[in-house]
Motif scaffolding. Structure first.
Motif, mmCIF file in Angstrom:
data_model
loop_
_atom_site.group_PDB
_atom_site.id
_atom_site.type_symbol
_atom_site.label_atom_id
_atom_site.label_comp_id
_atom_site.label_asym_id
_atom_site.label_seq_id
_atom_site.Cartn_x
_atom_site.Cartn_y
_atom_site.Cartn_z
ATOM 1 N N PRO A 259 0.811 -1.214 0.000
ATOM 2 C CA PRO A 259 0.000 0.000 0.000
ATOM 3 C C PRO A 259 0.845 1.265 0.000
ATOM 4 C CG PRO A 259 0.044 -0.938 2.187
ATOM 5 C CD PRO A 259 0.785 -1.896 1.288
ATOM 6 N N GLY A 260 0.244 2.332 -0.492
ATOM 7 C CA GLY A 260 0.869 3.638 -0.401
ATOM 8 C C GLY A 260 0.829 4.107 1.048
ATOM 9 N N GLY A 261 1.341 5.282 1.294
ATOM 10 C CA GLY A 261 1.390 5.796 2.656
ATOM 11 C C GLY A 261 0.141 6.556 3.040
ATOM 12 N N GLY A 262 0.067 6.904 4.311
ATOM 13 C CA GLY A 262 -1.065 7.664 4.827
ATOM 14 C C GLY A 262 -2.259 6.783 5.093
ATOM 15 N N GLU A 263 -3.309 7.394 5.589
ATOM 16 C CA GLU A 263 -4.520 6.624 5.899
ATOM 17 C C GLU A 263 -5.133 6.072 4.625
ATOM 18 O OE1 GLU A 263 -7.313 8.151 8.661
ATOM 19 O OE2 GLU A 263 -5.827 7.920 10.239
ATOM 20 N N GLN A 264 -5.624 4.842 4.729
ATOM 21 C CA GLN A 264 -6.200 4.136 3.583
ATOM 22 C C GLN A 264 -7.534 3.518 3.989
ATOM 23 O OE1 GLN A 264 -4.632 3.719 0.550
ATOM 24 N NE2 GLN A 264 -2.722 4.693 1.143
ATOM 25 N N GLU A 265 -8.366 3.293 3.002
ATOM 26 C CA GLU A 265 -9.601 2.534 3.198
ATOM 27 C C GLU A 265 -9.435 1.193 2.499
ATOM 28 O OE1 GLU A 265 -12.164 3.316 5.003
ATOM 29 O OE2 GLU A 265 -12.027 5.477 5.223
ATOM 30 N N ALA A 266 -9.578 0.111 3.241
ATOM 31 C CA ALA A 266 -9.625 -1.224 2.638
ATOM 32 C C ALA A 266 -11.063 -1.447 2.198
ATOM 33 C CB ALA A 266 -9.198 -2.277 3.649
ATOM 34 N N VAL A 267 -11.249 -1.784 0.939
ATOM 35 C CA VAL A 267 -12.598 -1.902 0.388
ATOM 36 C C VAL A 267 -12.945 -3.357 0.100
ATOM 37 C CG1 VAL A 267 -12.461 0.419 -0.582
ATOM 38 C CG2 VAL A 267 -11.871 -1.540 -2.019
ATOM 39 N N ALA A 268 -14.228 -3.619 0.009
ATOM 40 C CA ALA A 268 -14.708 -4.961 -0.310
ATOM 41 C C ALA A 268 -14.213 -5.352 -1.697
ATOM 42 C CB ALA A 268 -16.233 -5.008 -0.264
ATOM 43 N N PRO A 269 -13.619 -6.536 -1.819
ATOM 44 C CA PRO A 269 -13.108 -6.971 -3.123
ATOM 45 C C PRO A 269 -14.201 -7.462 -4.070
ATOM 46 C CG PRO A 269 -12.693 -8.644 -1.481
ATOM 47 C CD PRO A 269 -13.283 -7.473 -0.752
ATOM 48 N N ILE A 270 -15.331 -7.882 -3.505
ATOM 49 C CA ILE A 270 -16.446 -8.421 -4.293
ATOM 50 C C ILE A 270 -17.753 -8.054 -3.605
ATOM 51 C CG2 ILE A 270 -15.158 -10.385 -5.233
ATOM 52 C CD1 ILE A 270 -16.512 -12.158 -3.073
ATOM 53 N N ASP A 271 -18.855 -8.176 -4.321
ATOM 54 C CA ASP A 271 -20.171 -8.095 -3.697
ATOM 55 C C ASP A 271 -20.350 -9.345 -2.849
ATOM 56 O OD1 ASP A 271 -20.667 -5.841 -5.253
ATOM 57 O OD2 ASP A 271 -22.012 -6.874 -6.649
ATOM 58 N N GLY A 272 -20.940 -9.198 -1.669
ATOM 59 C CA GLY A 272 -21.178 -10.381 -0.856
ATOM 60 C C GLY A 272 -21.477 -10.046 0.581
ATOM 61 N N THR A 273 -21.190 -11.002 1.449
ATOM 62 C CA THR A 273 -21.452 -10.881 2.879
ATOM 63 C C THR A 273 -20.141 -10.970 3.639
ATOM 64 O OG1 THR A 273 -23.602 -11.950 2.577
ATOM 65 C CG2 THR A 273 -22.717 -11.910 4.816
ATOM 66 N N VAL A 274 -19.976 -10.106 4.630
ATOM 67 C CA VAL A 274 -18.797 -10.148 5.484
ATOM 68 C C VAL A 274 -18.975 -11.356 6.406
ATOM 69 C CG1 VAL A 274 -17.436 -8.940 7.232
ATOM 70 C CG2 VAL A 274 -18.538 -7.639 5.388
ATOM 71 N N VAL A 275 -18.186 -12.412 6.175
ATOM 72 C CA VAL A 275 -18.338 -13.637 6.960
ATOM 73 C C VAL A 275 -17.304 -13.746 8.078
ATOM 74 C CG1 VAL A 275 -19.525 -14.935 5.155
ATOM 75 C CG2 VAL A 275 -17.028 -15.025 5.296
ATOM 76 N N VAL B 12 2.196 -4.966 3.848
ATOM 77 C CA VAL B 12 1.743 -5.616 2.623
ATOM 78 C C VAL B 12 0.391 -6.301 2.868
ATOM 79 C CG1 VAL B 12 2.923 -7.842 2.938
ATOM 80 C CG2 VAL B 12 2.495 -6.970 0.635
ATOM 81 N N VAL B 13 -0.483 -6.240 1.871
ATOM 82 C CA VAL B 13 -1.860 -6.722 1.999
ATOM 83 C C VAL B 13 -2.111 -7.901 1.063
ATOM 84 C CG1 VAL B 13 -4.299 -6.097 1.787
ATOM 85 C CG2 VAL B 13 -2.640 -4.408 2.615
ATOM 86 N N PRO B 14 -2.091 -9.132 1.584
ATOM 87 C CA PRO B 14 -2.478 -10.277 0.770
ATOM 88 C C PRO B 14 -3.993 -10.255 0.490
ATOM 89 C CG PRO B 14 -1.118 -10.977 2.623
ATOM 90 C CD PRO B 14 -1.535 -9.546 2.878
ATOM 91 N N VAL B 15 -4.347 -10.526 -0.755
ATOM 92 C CA VAL B 15 -5.752 -10.666 -1.166
ATOM 93 C C VAL B 15 -5.851 -12.072 -1.747
ATOM 94 C CG1 VAL B 15 -7.611 -9.767 -2.598
ATOM 95 C CG2 VAL B 15 -5.893 -8.192 -1.652
ATOM 96 N N VAL B 16 -6.573 -12.940 -1.039
ATOM 97 C CA VAL B 16 -6.529 -14.374 -1.305
ATOM 98 C C VAL B 16 -7.889 -14.919 -1.727
ATOM 99 C CG1 VAL B 16 -6.020 -16.626 -0.270
ATOM 100 C CG2 VAL B 16 -4.734 -14.595 0.473
#
Length: 142
Positions: A29-45, A110-114
């Motif tokens: 990620p770049g620096g400073g405050e960030q928003e992690a966003v939903a990668p897909i439409d769905g339900t937070v499980v 670093v942000v893994p997206v799996v």
């Protein structure tokens, strides 16, 4: 989140680097405050301050892990915008955090997206380098 795509094999954690939970891509990620966003439409499980899983209607889940060993921060520096069980849309902000604060605490941001439980050959259009914009598609799950 905005940053640079890196191959999962470069994540400084063997569970992610060896794709033990599934294949995917990581974002430096770049620096400073960030928003992690939903990668897909769905339900937070699954929802923790440092990680979440969103499952689509087809049952496929995507894990987003904000930094390595950030569980040790016990939620400090992470602000949740959703609750477990909430329905979300791709691109919706789920967690606010600061990768610079993670670095300052001695952890990798670093942000893994799996793609959970996907076969390695089940992903296509996998980004392995270059700039990434917030909400940009990182891979296609065939």
């Amino acid at each position: 989140m905005p940053g640079t795509a890196v191959p999962m094999s470069e994540v400084p954690d063997p569970v992610f680097a060896q794709a033990m939970v599934g294949p995917g891509v990581a974002v430096e990620p770049g620096g400073g405050e960030q928003e992690a966003v939903a990668p897909i439409d769905g339900t937070v499980v699954t929802l923790h301050p440092h990680a979440f899983v969103v499952a689509g209607e087809d049952g496929r889940g995507v894990l987003v892990h904000l930094g390595i060993d950030t569980v040790k921060q016990k939620g400090e520096g992470f602000t949740l915008h959703v609750v477990k069980g909430e329905t979300v849309r791709a691109g919706q902000p789920l967690i606010r955090w600061n990768p610079d604060a993670v670095r300052a605490a001695g952890y990798s941001p670093v942000v893994p997206v799996v793609a959970l439980d996907a076969p390695a050959e089940g992903l296509s259009e996998l980004l392995t380098g270059g700039a990434v914009a917030a909400g940009e598609q990182l891979f296609v799950w065939d």
